[in-house]
Design a protein around this motif. Structure first.
Motif, PDB file in Angstrom:
ATOM      1  N   ASP A 275     -31.999 -44.866 -29.192  1.00  0.00           N
ATOM      2  CA  ASP A 275     -32.424 -44.109 -28.018  1.00  0.00           C
ATOM      3  C   ASP A 275     -31.173 -43.667 -27.243  1.00  0.00           C
ATOM      4  O   ASP A 275     -30.395 -44.522 -26.795  1.00  0.00           O
ATOM      5  CB  ASP A 275     -33.312 -44.972 -27.128  1.00  0.00           C
TER       6      ASP A 275
ATOM      7  N   SER B  12     -28.676 -46.885 -27.521  1.00  0.00           N
ATOM      8  CA  SER B  12     -29.222 -48.238 -27.642  1.00  0.00           C
ATOM      9  C   SER B  12     -29.906 -48.403 -28.989  1.00  0.00           C
ATOM     10  O   SER B  12     -30.297 -47.420 -29.634  1.00  0.00           O
ATOM     11  CB  SER B  12     -30.228 -48.523 -26.519  1.00  0.00           C
TER      12      SER B  12
ATOM     13  N   LYS C 137     -33.145 -50.490 -30.427  1.00  0.00           N
ATOM     14  CA  LYS C 137     -34.330 -51.264 -30.048  1.00  0.00           C
ATOM     15  C   LYS C 137     -34.262 -51.712 -28.593  1.00  0.00           C
ATOM     16  O   LYS C 137     -34.596 -52.851 -28.249  1.00  0.00           O
ATOM     17  CB  LYS C 137     -34.509 -52.466 -30.979  1.00  0.00           C
ATOM     18  N   GLY C 138     -33.791 -50.804 -27.733  1.00  0.00           N
ATOM     19  CA  GLY C 138     -33.771 -51.063 -26.300  1.00  0.00           C
ATOM     20  C   GLY C 138     -32.558 -51.805 -25.790  1.00  0.00           C
ATOM     21  O   GLY C 138     -32.440 -52.037 -24.576  1.00  0.00           O
TER      22      GLY C 138
ATOM     23  N   LYS D 177     -43.213 -45.723 -24.186  1.00  0.00           N
ATOM     24  CA  LYS D 177     -41.981 -45.518 -24.936  1.00  0.00           C
ATOM     25  C   LYS D 177     -41.295 -46.839 -25.253  1.00  0.00           C
ATOM     26  O   LYS D 177     -40.703 -47.019 -26.329  1.00  0.00           O
ATOM     27  CB  LYS D 177     -41.026 -44.619 -24.149  1.00  0.00           C
ATOM     28  N   HIS D 178     -41.380 -47.787 -24.322  1.00  0.00           N
ATOM     29  CA  HIS D 178     -40.670 -49.059 -24.478  1.00  0.00           C
ATOM     30  C   HIS D 178     -41.646 -50.209 -24.743  1.00  0.00           C
ATOM     31  O   HIS D 178     -41.429 -51.332 -24.285  1.00  0.00           O
ATOM     32  CB  HIS D 178     -39.847 -49.351 -23.228  1.00  0.00           C
TER      33      HIS D 178
ATOM     34  N   ASN E  94     -42.085 -51.974 -27.254  1.00  0.00           N
ATOM     35  CA  ASN E  94     -41.489 -53.106 -27.966  1.00  0.00           C
ATOM     36  C   ASN E  94     -40.657 -54.010 -27.062  1.00  0.00           C
ATOM     37  O   ASN E  94     -40.331 -55.134 -27.433  1.00  0.00           O
ATOM     38  CB  ASN E  94     -40.611 -52.605 -29.116  1.00  0.00           C
ATOM     39  N   SER E  95     -40.330 -53.504 -25.875  1.00  0.00           N
ATOM     40  CA  SER E  95     -39.450 -54.261 -24.975  1.00  0.00           C
ATOM     41  C   SER E  95     -40.159 -54.769 -23.726  1.00  0.00           C
ATOM     42  O   SER E  95     -39.817 -55.846 -23.207  1.00  0.00           O
ATOM     43  CB  SER E  95     -38.255 -53.388 -24.565  1.00  0.00           C
TER      44      SER E  95
ATOM     45  N   GLU F 166     -36.723 -40.937 -21.197  1.00  0.00           N
ATOM     46  CA  GLU F 166     -37.293 -42.218 -20.780  1.00  0.00           C
ATOM     47  C   GLU F 166     -38.780 -42.091 -20.455  1.00  0.00           C
ATOM     48  O   GLU F 166     -39.549 -43.034 -20.646  1.00  0.00           O
ATOM     49  CB  GLU F 166     -36.548 -42.752 -19.555  1.00  0.00           C
TER      50      GLU F 166
END
Length: 552
Positions: A92, A125, A127-128, A186-187, A189-190, A360
């Motif tokens: 990202d 980044s 994976k965040g 969008k995030h 996974n985090s 974002e």
């Protein structure tokens, strides 16, 4: 690169050994893709900070002895190529290798992963999480380095400037709710969506990068500001305009928040269902006149790349069969054609702060891949490819077609789902009667997709059968000379005699449309000469004013 160049490059990297922009691994086939992604983030960020164009991850070199030992990592070319997509999916902004070079060294197989430097003002980044290098070690990207990257263009970026007269009360509540939802999506996974919803507003805005250190920026107001708060941006008109042109005329201006206004503008576009009838089928293929994702991607690109300092607005003109998008400012990095195949990522952005915030908030799915995605989606809908007009050096104009230009082209895409994007693009230019490169013409001709002479190419017989465009093919194909000769002798049998003007009238519209008028005139002259030499017709007039009869 050629073998000699790769060998020289490898020798140079080994000579300088591991540093912040080069990493060596012996690497067997089970080397972790996740670890590769971490090194990708670290080397891209370090290359940015050190002014290098690329970072290098090298497989097949022992990092203790500095000797080539070879690697078994992904020896199949297809699996190696798939790594590019795997990296793209988890970086990202989305970025991937500039190239993966395979060197058959005398001591074994070596892979050199060429990693582009992070764009100015934007850290990469995985994976965040942001990564960097401390000598030869992989570490998290420290706040000092992160700030150094982010501050690279802030002083020059119109969209990154603080708006000291604005407060959080100037933000639209619905837009903020939508922004939280988009950020959480969008995030996913985090961060859990419920956690994002609980963050204090100041925390969320900073994490979504629409504010800087808790202070409102022009980006904040463009994306999330209330419509009545646009005066804080004066004299710059923060506006999107929809303009309907045709039998009916209408227009509407849309101000901030652009996060919501872009969808409102899309809803004004008349998006009916169209039908395309495939060959030998009674049930038509139905497609929407415009694909929502393509329209919003185009509009969001205009918002992200607009030169706001020019005091203009983004304009979307709706014509009966197409949409035309216009934004202020020249195409910023390279040319549109550079991005069609999806392998180039821009190094610079006109508005990096705005572009990062839009990424974002899921307004821009990919940075550098948007044009590629639009072309692929349009091809899957069997419609003509988008066109860019850069004739005005101070603006960018892009057209999306909402109808069929040539039925043969659309039917071909329905029938031939195996065509590459490069072939689709070339065929698209053929249907629009635009020139194509010689290598593309040779490839299409070899595949039996086109006929004709440069520059007048047209659909070939094979494609005509596949697309039901037989009528078009008959009009453009070249018949053999016996066919035209019989037309002439049949005419003379019925009429008795004919002048050259009458012969021209008989044949001109029957000759291939691939020939121009001069070529057609020469063709007729040659036909008459051949018939005369064979003793089938004779001229009873003069050379300048012939009168043709059948020979006795």
């Amino acid at each position: 690169m050629e073998h000699v160049e790769l060998t020289r490059l490898l020798d140079g990297l080994i000579a300088t050994w591991e540093n912040e922009v080069a990493e060596f691994k012996q690497a067997n086939d089970n080397f972790s893709t996740d670890d590769i992604g971490k090194y990708f983030s670290a080397l891209a960020n370090e290359a940015n900070l050190r002014g290098a164009d690329f970072g290098w991850l090298v497989f097949g070199v022992n990092n203790q002895s500095r000797s080539v030992v070879g690697t078994t990592y992904r020896q199949e070319a297809e699996r190696l190529h798939q790594l590019k997509m795997q990296i793209t999916q988890n970086t990202d902004p989305r970025l991937t290798f500039r190239d993966i070079h395979e060197l058959q060294h005398t001591d074994g197989r070596v892979l050199l992963f060429q990693i582009p430097a992070a764009p100015r003002g934007i850290a990469i980044s995985w994976k965040g999480h942001y990564y960097a290098r401390a000598g030869e070690s992989l570490v998290s990207l420290g706040l000092d380095k992160l700030d150094e990257i982010r501050n690279q263009t802030l002083t020059l970026d119109w969209t990154a400037q603080f708006v000291t007269t604005a407060t959080l009360d100037d933000l639209d509540e619905a837009a903020v709710r939508k922004a939280r939802e988009s950020f959480a999506q969008k995030h996913a996974n985090s961060f859990a969506p419920e956690d994002v919803a609980k963050w204090p507003l100041e925390t969320f805005l900073d994490r979504a990068r629409v504010t800087r250190d808790g202070q409102i920026t022009r980006t904040t107001l463009l994306l999330l500001g209330k419509a009545e708060s646009a005066h804080h941006l004066s004299p710059h008109p923060a506006q999107l305009t929809w303009n309907l042109v045709g039998q009916e005329r209408a227009y509407e201006h849309f101000g901030p928040p652009f996060l919501l206004s872009s969808t409102r503008l899309y809803q004004r576009i008349r998006n009916i269902q169209l039908r395309i009838l495939p060959q030998d089928e009674l049930v038509p293929v139905e497609v929407a006149k415009y694909d929502q994702k393509i329209v919003l991607e185009s509009l969001h690109n205009c918002i992200a790349h607009q030169d706001y300092a020019r005091n203009g607005r983004v304009v979307v003109t709706e014509l009966p069969d197409r949409l035309v998008f216009e934004n202020e400012g020249a195409f910023f990095e390279g040319q549109p054609g550079d991005y069609i195949d999806g392998t180039r990522t821009p190094r610079r952005y006109r508005n990096p702060f705005l572009a990062q915030a839009m990424a974002e908030l899921n307004m821009i799915d990919t940075m550098g891949y948007g044009i590629h995605d639009m072309y692929v989606r349009q091809a899957k809908r069997y419609f003509p490819m988008p066109d860019y007009d850069l004739g005005d050096t101070a603006a960018v104009k892009m057209t999306i077609y909402g109808g069929v230009v040539d039925p043969a082209y659309s039917r071909l895409l329905i029938q031939r789902t195996d065509l590459s994007l490069a072939d689709v693009l070339a065929l698209d230019r053929v249907q629009k009667k635009l020139p194509i490169p010689d290598e593309a013409a040779a490839r299409l001709r070899k595949g039996g997709l086109i006929e004709g002479r440069k520059p007048k190419y047209f659909v070939s017989a094979e494609v005509a059968k596949a697309t039901a465009s037989v009528a078009d093919y008959i009009r453009t194909r070249a018949q053999d000379d016996d066919y035209y000769a019989k037309l002439i002798t049949d005419y003379l049998t019925l009429k008795g005699s004919a002048s050259r003007a009458e012969i021209n009238k008989l044949l001109m519209d029957k000759l291939s449309d691939a020939l121009n008028d001069k070529q057609k005139d020469n063709k007729i002259a040659n036909l008459l000469t051949n018939l005369r030499r064979k003793g089938r017709i004779r001229n009873t007039g003069s050379r300048g004013h012939p009168v043709w009869l059948l020979a006795e």
